[in-house]
Design a protein around this motif. Structure first.
Motif, PDB file in Angstrom:
ATOM      1  N   VAL A  53       5.988   5.167   6.725  1.00 27.55           N
ATOM      2  CA  VAL A  53       4.914   5.551   5.822  1.00 27.55           C
ATOM      3  C   VAL A  53       3.589   5.098   6.434  1.00 27.55           C
ATOM      4  N   SER A  86       1.333   9.652   4.575  1.00 22.68           N
ATOM      5  CA  SER A  86       2.305  10.556   5.202  1.00 22.68           C
ATOM      6  C   SER A  86       3.526   9.741   5.616  1.00 22.68           C
ATOM      7  N   ASN A 112      10.213  10.164   2.807  1.00 21.23           N
ATOM      8  CA  ASN A 112      10.380   9.999   1.366  1.00 21.23           C
ATOM      9  C   ASN A 112      11.870   9.784   1.084  1.00 21.23           C
ATOM     10  N   ARG A 148       3.660  13.073   1.544  1.00 28.18           N
ATOM     11  CA  ARG A 148       5.037  12.976   2.024  1.00 28.18           C
ATOM     12  C   ARG A 148       5.848  14.165   1.497  1.00 28.18           C
TER      13      ARG A 148
END
Length: 192
Positions: free
Chosen positions: A84, A107, A110, A182
């Motif tokens: 992340v 970004s 996930n 994400r």
């Protein structure tokens, strides 16, 4: 990132009628097929797939086929577990306010993404054209439906912001200050 895959499967093909073997030759050649499989992914869990179909060749020059496939698919390693990252001062157009804002963009992966279930239907006919050597006419119909598919975060419109609450953060004046880009799980998609 690492993913191990333990998999197994079975494929059965069962001829029902046959012109060549003299088994109900008036019906042509009919074959049923079935396949099933299972995958155990070390980072995600168990995925299953199966398919069933029938092939019918009523004459030497005409073949018909129908098949149905159900398949589970896991999100990619990077969609699930990519690092992340937060990047400040990224220019993003804010459709809600009609302006470009400099925001912090998140970004990466996930881990909450769900497995996708794909369902495909295929119908086809193949006819060897009379009087034209080495030619045939192929007609196909294909329908794909997918539930819980992984996708990149869409353009931030007011509808997308409402559909994915918490992904866009605004200050007290309503100015966009942060956006989580994400990957997301979309409920359904399809094509014919």
């Amino acid at each position: 990132l690492k993913r191990g895959d333990l998999s197994g499967g079975i494929n059965l093909s069962l001829p029902i009628t046959s012109r060549r073997e003299g088994v109900m030759p008036g019906l042509g050649d009919v074959t049923l097929n079935f396949s099933g499989g299972i995958n155990r992914l070390s980072d995600y869990g168990t995925l299953k797939d199966w398919s069933a179909g029938v092939t019918w060749q009523p004459t030497e020059k005409l073949g018909l086929q129908a098949s149905y496939l159900v398949n589970d698919a896991a999100p990619s390693l990077t969609d699930l577990g990519g690092p992340v990252l937060r990047t400040d001062n990224v220019a993003v157009y804010d459709f809600t306010r009609g302006e470009t804002a400099l925001v912090s963009v998140v970004s990466g992966g996930n881990p909450a993404l769900r497995k996708e279930q794909q369902r495909d239907l295929k119908l086809s006919a193949n006819w060897e054209l009379p009087g034209v050597k080495n030619s045939s006419l192929l007609v196909e119909f294909f329908r794909n439906r997918s539930n819980d598919m992984t996708a990149a975060f869409p353009v931030l419109t007011p509808a997308i912001e409402a559909a994915f609450p918490g992904r866009a953060v605004r200050d007290a004046s309503g100015r966009l200050i942060s956006l989580d880009r994400r990957p997301v799980t979309l409920a359904e998609a399809g094509a014919t």
